[in-house]
Scaffold this motif. Structure first.
Motif, PDB file in Angstrom:
ATOM      1  N   SER A 114       1.443   9.873  -5.607  1.00  0.00           N
ATOM      2  CA  SER A 114       1.833  11.245  -5.255  1.00  0.00           C
ATOM      3  C   SER A 114       3.090  11.729  -5.970  1.00  0.00           C
ATOM      4  CB  SER A 114       2.062  11.366  -3.750  1.00  0.00           C
ATOM      5  OG  SER A 114       0.884  11.059  -3.060  1.00  0.00           O
ATOM      6  N   PHE A 115       4.011  10.823  -6.234  1.00  0.00           N
ATOM      7  CA  PHE A 115       5.278  11.223  -6.857  1.00  0.00           C
ATOM      8  C   PHE A 115       5.461  10.450  -8.155  1.00  0.00           C
ATOM      9  CE2 PHE A 115       5.631  11.514  -2.250  1.00  0.00           C
ATOM     10  CZ  PHE A 115       6.021  12.841  -2.067  1.00  0.00           C
ATOM     11  N   GLU A 116       5.233  11.153  -9.230  1.00  0.00           N
ATOM     12  CA  GLU A 116       5.257  10.497 -10.534  1.00  0.00           C
ATOM     13  C   GLU A 116       6.652   9.974 -10.883  1.00  0.00           C
ATOM     14  OE1 GLU A 116       3.875  11.846 -14.907  1.00  0.00           O
ATOM     15  OE2 GLU A 116       2.831  12.782 -13.211  1.00  0.00           O
ATOM     16  N   GLY A 117       6.722   8.781 -11.394  1.00  0.00           N
ATOM     17  CA  GLY A 117       7.984   8.227 -11.879  1.00  0.00           C
ATOM     18  C   GLY A 117       8.952   7.768 -10.799  1.00  0.00           C
ATOM     19  N   GLN A 119       0.833  -1.205   0.000  1.00  0.00           N
ATOM     20  CA  GLN A 119       0.000   0.000   0.000  1.00  0.00           C
ATOM     21  C   GLN A 119       0.873   1.263   0.000  1.00  0.00           C
ATOM     22  OE1 GLN A 119      -0.575  -2.708   1.637  1.00  0.00           O
ATOM     23  NE2 GLN A 119      -2.742  -3.024   2.141  1.00  0.00           N
ATOM     24  N   ALA A 120       1.944   1.202   0.760  1.00  0.00           N
ATOM     25  CA  ALA A 120       2.848   2.361   0.831  1.00  0.00           C
ATOM     26  C   ALA A 120       3.402   2.684  -0.557  1.00  0.00           C
ATOM     27  CB  ALA A 120       3.993   2.065   1.805  1.00  0.00           C
ATOM     28  N   GLU A 148      -0.184  10.587   6.147  1.00  0.00           N
ATOM     29  CA  GLU A 148      -1.511  11.121   5.814  1.00  0.00           C
ATOM     30  C   GLU A 148      -2.422  10.052   5.216  1.00  0.00           C
ATOM     31  OE1 GLU A 148      -0.469  15.829   5.055  1.00  0.00           O
ATOM     32  OE2 GLU A 148      -0.785  14.507   3.325  1.00  0.00           O
ATOM     33  N   GLN A 149      -1.804   9.074   4.541  1.00  0.00           N
ATOM     34  CA  GLN A 149      -2.608   8.012   3.923  1.00  0.00           C
ATOM     35  C   GLN A 149      -2.790   6.809   4.859  1.00  0.00           C
ATOM     36  OE1 GLN A 149      -4.202   8.410   0.945  1.00  0.00           O
ATOM     37  NE2 GLN A 149      -3.400  10.499   1.033  1.00  0.00           N
ATOM     38  N   PRO A 171      11.148  14.159   4.381  1.00  0.00           N
ATOM     39  CA  PRO A 171       9.943  14.553   5.131  1.00  0.00           C
ATOM     40  C   PRO A 171       8.667  14.540   4.298  1.00  0.00           C
ATOM     41  CG  PRO A 171      11.726  16.107   5.513  1.00  0.00           C
ATOM     42  CD  PRO A 171      12.180  15.187   4.429  1.00  0.00           C
ATOM     43  N   GLU A 172       8.792  14.969   3.040  1.00  0.00           N
ATOM     44  CA  GLU A 172       7.638  14.989   2.128  1.00  0.00           C
ATOM     45  C   GLU A 172       7.057  13.592   1.926  1.00  0.00           C
ATOM     46  OE1 GLU A 172       7.764  16.791  -2.042  1.00  0.00           O
ATOM     47  OE2 GLU A 172       9.575  17.570  -1.030  1.00  0.00           O
ATOM     48  N   TYR A 173       7.962  12.642   1.670  1.00  0.00           N
ATOM     49  CA  TYR A 173       7.534  11.263   1.465  1.00  0.00           C
ATOM     50  C   TYR A 173       6.884  10.703   2.722  1.00  0.00           C
ATOM     51  CZ  TYR A 173       9.510  10.749  -3.185  1.00  0.00           C
ATOM     52  OH  TYR A 173       9.750  10.867  -4.525  1.00  0.00           O
ATOM     53  N   ASN A 174       7.523  11.031   3.852  1.00  0.00           N
ATOM     54  CA  ASN A 174       7.004  10.547   5.123  1.00  0.00           C
ATOM     55  C   ASN A 174       5.607  11.105   5.383  1.00  0.00           C
ATOM     56  OD1 ASN A 174       7.232   9.211   7.664  1.00  0.00           O
ATOM     57  ND2 ASN A 174       7.607  11.215   8.603  1.00  0.00           N
ATOM     58  N   LYS A 175       5.427  12.383   5.068  1.00  0.00           N
ATOM     59  CA  LYS A 175       4.156  13.059   5.296  1.00  0.00           C
ATOM     60  C   LYS A 175       3.034  12.373   4.511  1.00  0.00           C
ATOM     61  CE  LYS A 175       2.294  17.786   5.184  1.00  0.00           C
ATOM     62  NZ  LYS A 175       1.840  18.207   3.850  1.00  0.00           N
ATOM     63  N   VAL A 176       3.315  12.094   3.243  1.00  0.00           N
ATOM     64  CA  VAL A 176       2.317  11.439   2.398  1.00  0.00           C
ATOM     65  C   VAL A 176       1.922  10.081   2.978  1.00  0.00           C
ATOM     66  CG1 VAL A 176       1.934  10.382   0.124  1.00  0.00           C
ATOM     67  CG2 VAL A 176       2.919  12.685   0.290  1.00  0.00           C
ATOM     68  N   LEU A 177       2.919   9.324   3.385  1.00  0.00           N
ATOM     69  CA  LEU A 177       2.634   8.001   3.950  1.00  0.00           C
ATOM     70  C   LEU A 177       1.742   8.114   5.179  1.00  0.00           C
ATOM     71  CD1 LEU A 177       6.165   6.314   3.698  1.00  0.00           C
ATOM     72  CD2 LEU A 177       4.133   5.743   2.350  1.00  0.00           C
TER      73      LEU A 177
END
Ligand SMILES: Nc1ncnc2c1ncn2[C@@H]1O[C@H](COP(=O)(O)OP(=O)(O)OP(=O)(O)O)[C@@H](O)[C@H]1O
Ligand SMILES: [Mg+2]
Length: 304
Positions: A244-247, A236-237, A275-276, A267-273
């Motif tokens: 969220s991050f193309e390619g 799922q991750a 939040e989901q 941090p951006e990647y962590n935030k997305v994870l």
């Protein structure tokens, strides 16, 4: 093409029928900081002693700024500045008096030049004080100033960060880089610690048992490295991040995912994870290839 400032050509040292240094070939370029990395007893100091004329090579030669150490000793050595082991400083004299003292060993060093090197190593505000009041980092920087006085083309520092704490090392690195650029010198720094060399140098040569076994470029800190996120649901991750991050290229493990991104992106990647609804238990930076290589060649013994 980048210019070679220093060339080691088949440099060898035998002591009592034992080869301590095996036919080293190496080119150092203008304005670069080169790390000479190897465990205790690898032959760093022996090589450096030959490069500064403190020890005669059994075979081979050192060429600096186009002149040969063996054929034109005086001229070659005049282009070298060095700190081998610790800088020789007089504690009871001020930093400035020390520099005046050392400036007498060379012709034509002006007061302006002394002022210039003092500024370059960041000692302007303390230069009038006695050396015994200096911290270790300041002493090392005064040693650096001293080695720079006569405008060498090539600067050699044998384990200059020995005993400095991480902040001191970082500070020393800033000065080294500035000096390499402003003075156009090439700098060779030896160390047995990969972490220090990685922080300070553009390239690194790994020496072991008197042989130069690898030379590689040190990656910029900002460059991408592999980050491993330990998560509850790797599949799922992966999906969430791909949306969220193309390619983006994601490897999944049993309890983790790995991505090649820069530290700024973590941090951006962590935030997305988060939040989901993915649970993130840990984020780890995978070892650099340089460290892998160093551990491999030194048999896993990183001395220090
Ligand atoms: N004068 C000498 N006589 C005999 N052996 C020597 C001599 N000088 C150096 N050696 C040997 O040469 C090898 C390399 O020593 P060297 O001091 O160059 O290593 P190094 O890489 O500087 O180590 P360190 O990290 O401990 O400073 C060692 O095995 C050392 O014992
Ligand atoms: Mg040594």
């Amino acid at each position: 093409m980048t210019k070679s400032v220093v060339q080691l050509k088949g440099l060898r040292k035998d002591i009592k029928n034992k080869t301590i240094i095996h036919d080293l070939d190496l080119d150092l370029y203008e304005g670069e900081v080169f790390g000479f990395l190897g465990p205790n007893g690898a032959g760093k100091t022996t090589t450096i002693r030959m490069m500064v004329g403190l020890m005669k090579p059994t075979a081979g030669n050192v060429i600096i700024g186009g002149t040969s150490l063996l054929e034109n000793y005086e001229k070659t050595i005049s282009q070298v500045g060095a700190i081998v082991e610790n800088p020789e400083l007089y504690d009871y004299m001020s930093g400035y008096k020390n520099l005046i003292h050392f400036s007498r060993m060379h012709k034509g060093i002006t007061k302006e030049r002394i002022q210039e090197v003092v500024e370059q190593v960041g000692l302007t505000s303390r230069i009038g004080e006695k050396v015994k009041t200096y911290s270790l980092g300041m002493r090392q920087r005064l040693g650096l100033a001293q080695a720079l006085l006569h405008k060498p083309k090539f600067l050699i520092l044998d384990e200059p960060t020995n005993g400095l704490d991480p902040a001191g090392i970082r500070e020393f690195r800033t000065y080294l880089r500035k000096i390499a650029q402003e003075e156009g010198v090439s700098i060779l720094v030896s160390s047995h610690l990969l972490s220090e060399i990685e922080l300070m140098c553009d390239r690194v040569g790994i020496i072991q048992k008197g042989k130069l076994i690898d030379i590689r470029t040190v990656k910029e800190e900002s460059q991408e490295t592999k980050w491993t996120f330990t998560v509850n649901q790797p599949i799922q991750a992966k999906d969430v991040l791909e949306q969220s991050f193309e390619g983006v290229d994601i490897e999944t493990g049993e309890k983790s995912i790995s991505i090649s991104i820069s530290q700024e992106e973590v941090p951006e990647y962590n935030k997305v994870l988060v939040e989901q609804g993915i649970l993130v238990y840990g984020i780890e930076n995978t070892k650099s290839t340089l460290e892998d290589e160093f551990l491999k060649v030194t048999g896993g013994e990183q001395v220090g």
